[in-house]
Design an enzyme around this catalytic site. Structure first.
Site, mmCIF file in Angstrom:
data_model
loop_
_atom_site.group_PDB
_atom_site.id
_atom_site.type_symbol
_atom_site.label_atom_id
_atom_site.label_comp_id
_atom_site.label_asym_id
_atom_site.label_seq_id
_atom_site.Cartn_x
_atom_site.Cartn_y
_atom_site.Cartn_z
ATOM 1 N N HIS A 174 -30.344 -39.863 -36.939
ATOM 2 C CA HIS A 174 -29.503 -38.681 -36.758
ATOM 3 C C HIS A 174 -30.286 -37.454 -36.339
ATOM 4 C CE1 HIS A 174 -31.028 -37.841 -40.774
ATOM 5 N NE2 HIS A 174 -30.757 -36.578 -40.528
HETATM 6 C C1 UD1 Z 1 -28.249 -31.914 -41.476
HETATM 7 C C2 UD1 Z 1 -29.633 -31.350 -41.777
HETATM 8 C C3 UD1 Z 1 -30.652 -32.478 -41.765
HETATM 9 C C4 UD1 Z 1 -30.248 -33.597 -42.674
HETATM 10 C C5 UD1 Z 1 -28.856 -34.065 -42.261
HETATM 11 C C6 UD1 Z 1 -28.369 -35.206 -43.122
HETATM 12 C C7 UD1 Z 1 -30.032 -29.042 -41.013
HETATM 13 C C8 UD1 Z 1 -30.759 -28.211 -40.041
HETATM 14 N N1 UD1 Z 1 -30.049 -30.368 -40.799
HETATM 15 O O1 UD1 Z 1 -28.286 -32.378 -40.135
HETATM 16 O O2 UD1 Z 1 -31.889 -31.968 -42.207
HETATM 17 O O3 UD1 Z 1 -31.166 -34.654 -42.566
HETATM 18 O O4 UD1 Z 1 -27.955 -32.961 -42.367
HETATM 19 O O5 UD1 Z 1 -27.160 -35.680 -42.701
HETATM 20 O O6 UD1 Z 1 -29.472 -28.517 -41.952
HETATM 21 N N2 UD1 Z 1 -20.514 -33.372 -38.747
HETATM 22 C C9 UD1 Z 1 -19.304 -33.955 -39.040
HETATM 23 N N3 UD1 Z 1 -18.934 -34.044 -40.336
HETATM 24 C C10 UD1 Z 1 -19.711 -33.599 -41.360
HETATM 25 C C11 UD1 Z 1 -20.934 -33.008 -41.038
HETATM 26 C C12 UD1 Z 1 -21.339 -32.897 -39.739
HETATM 27 O O7 UD1 Z 1 -18.577 -34.384 -38.165
HETATM 28 O O8 UD1 Z 1 -19.304 -33.738 -42.532
HETATM 29 C C13 UD1 Z 1 -20.943 -33.307 -37.344
HETATM 30 C C14 UD1 Z 1 -20.607 -32.014 -36.678
HETATM 31 O O9 UD1 Z 1 -20.191 -32.271 -35.383
HETATM 32 C C15 UD1 Z 1 -21.916 -31.269 -36.633
HETATM 33 C C16 UD1 Z 1 -22.937 -32.408 -36.566
HETATM 34 O O10 UD1 Z 1 -22.348 -33.489 -37.286
HETATM 35 O O11 UD1 Z 1 -22.018 -30.399 -35.569
HETATM 36 C C17 UD1 Z 1 -24.242 -32.051 -37.198
HETATM 37 O O12 UD1 Z 1 -24.066 -31.550 -38.527
HETATM 38 P P1 UD1 Z 1 -25.079 -30.444 -39.111
HETATM 39 O O13 UD1 Z 1 -24.772 -30.152 -40.533
HETATM 40 O O14 UD1 Z 1 -25.163 -29.291 -38.193
HETATM 41 O O15 UD1 Z 1 -26.493 -31.134 -39.051
HETATM 42 P P2 UD1 Z 1 -26.928 -32.638 -39.324
HETATM 43 O O16 UD1 Z 1 -27.298 -33.235 -38.025
HETATM 44 O O17 UD1 Z 1 -25.948 -33.345 -40.179
#
Ligand code: UD1
Length: 391
Positions: free
Chosen positions: A205
């Site tokens: 991821h």
């Molecule tokens: C975040 C953390 C990362 C951690 C990871 C675990 C930061 C900078 N990164 O990354 O260190 O390893 O979480 O999962 O904080 N999304 C959904 N549903 C959710 C959450 C996210 O659909 O419940 C999608 C959204 O489109 C979002 C993307 O996933 O834009 C990324 O989510 P985000 O929280 O920005 O960062 P992660 O890649 O999950």
């Protein structure tokens, strides 16, 4: 004493769980639990609270997704009135996600000291958002709770006084050890028609692996080669789903994409696997305790103890190297290792011992610096029950 614990994203939940369990065992410490809402899908959040017996958050900031600046700023904007109103003695933040740094920064500017759990880890790669979050959070935290020896070395190198550094072990491993027996009862292998030790697990991821389609296609090609020898199960993180959907050829490989799993199913899946390939930080640590060979598809790790223990190998993102390492690892037997120091299920207890005996807090109380210590929210910790129903 009044502690405010913050969690925002999936890997945070395994880290706060043992702190909430330990708080339930002790008297005299009030808890406010804040969920920032960085992760919000049921399978990325609520399921973990249920399975890990974490009490329902007193406050959910509901920040959701956004660019780094938007997400960080939104957490800061929304946590500030909560801190002003509830005035905890300490804010505890865990890990290295955007919610971690946002809450730490807001708290210190209000004069509330911060404790950082999982401090001192360094990948020395500042292109990783998490590395920036780690550096900044450590720089402003009063208590630095460290999970492995490299963290102590790193903090000393950065000039942090020893009095702020506490080598307490790994809270995520507290959770794994507490949940392992319950996880064994998961039916996930039957549901996926997998036999123990006859499949590999993949998670990816990191933006550096999944957001660049050339890199991601190369990784998927390597996985396709390994999958000719062993079935691969790939629970997909929401961030990765879009990347997978863009590669039509993937449908023809022996890589099986599934929805994100809850904690217990995932622990069972990993514990019975032959091999793990990942870019996750937590999984490098979990495989070390489980004795499963882990290939880390990154050029660096902030968790070098997992490499020293012999379970984790850094293979980078080069597809040829990944296939070679994968084939070598498939010939390996499960690895028996001695757990790293203090990865013994007692890290949360050590953290609360340090905070309870802290001179800084005693001083604050003596000077009546902090505001009323009433417990504002529910403290009815629901422990994971024996009636676990596999998902
Ligand atoms: C975040 C953390 C990362 C951690 C990871 C675990 C930061 C900078 N990164 O990354 O260190 O390893 O979480 O999962 O904080 N999304 C959904 N549903 C959710 C959450 C996210 O659909 O419940 C999608 C959204 O489109 C979002 C993307 O996933 O834009 C990324 O989510 P985000 O929280 O920005 O960062 P992660 O890649 O999950």
């Amino acid at each position: 004493m009044h502690l405010l614990i913050v969690a925002g994203a999936r890997p945070n939940f395994m880290k706060i769980a043992p702190l909430t369990w330990e708080l339930e065992r002790r008297s005299g410490i009030a808890l406010t639990l804040v969920h920032t809402g960085q992760h919000y899908d049921r399978k990325m959040s609520e399921l973990f609270f249920e399975q890990l017996g974490i009490p329902a958050p007193d406050v959910n900031l509901g920040v959701g997704s956004g660019s780094h600046a938007v997400q960080t700023a939104e957490v800061m904007r929304r946590i500030e009135p909560v801190l002003v109103e509830r005035r905890p003695d300490v804010v505890i933040v865990v890990g290295d996600v955007n919610s971690t740094v946002a809450c730490a920064l807001t708290a210190v500017k209000l004069g509330i000291p911060v404790a950082h759990v999982e401090a001192g880890l360094r990948s020395f790669d500042r292109s990783m958002p998490e590395e920036i979050n780690r550096l900044l959070t450590d720089a402003i935290s009063e208590w630095l709770f460290v999970s492995e020896p490299s963290g102590v070395t790193n903090l000393h190198r950065e000039g942090v006084p020893s009095t702020r550094i506490h080598f307490v072990g790994n809270v995520m491993i507290d959770t794994l050890l507490a949940m392992r027996d319950l996880a064994e009862r998961s039916l996930v292998l039957d549901q996926l028609e997998l036999a123990s030790q006859e499949y590999a697990v993949v998670t990816l991821h990191r933006p550096s692996n999944v957001d660049d389609s050339a890199v991601f296609s190369g990784l998927m090609a390597a996985l396709g080669e390994i999958a000719k020898l062993v079935p691969i199960v790939f629970p997909i993180h929401p961030r990765t789903r879009a990347a997978v959907e863009q590669i039509a050829a993937l449908k023809s490989t022996n890589v099986r994409f599934i929805e994100p799993l809850g904690y217990l199913d995932f622990l069972k899946l990993v514990a019975h696997s032959k091999l793990v390939l990942t870019d996750s930080g937590g999984l490098q640590e979990e495989t070390t305790i489980l004795g499963i060979p882990c290939l880390t598809l990154r050029e660096n790790t902030e968790r070098p103890v997992t490499v020293d223990q012999g379970t984790n190998t850094l293979v980078g993102m080069n597809p040829v190297r990944i296939v070679e390492a994968g084939l070598r690892s498939l010939r390996r037997s499960p690895i028996s290792t001695v757990p790293p120091q203090y990865w013994d299920g007692q890290a949360a207890a050590r953290i609360l011992d340090v905070l309870a005996g802290s001179a800084t807090l005693v001083r604050r109380h003596d000077n009546e610096v902090s505001a009323p210590h009433t417990h504002p929210g529910s403290n009815g910790v629901r422990r994971a029950s024996a009636e676990f129903t596999p998902t």
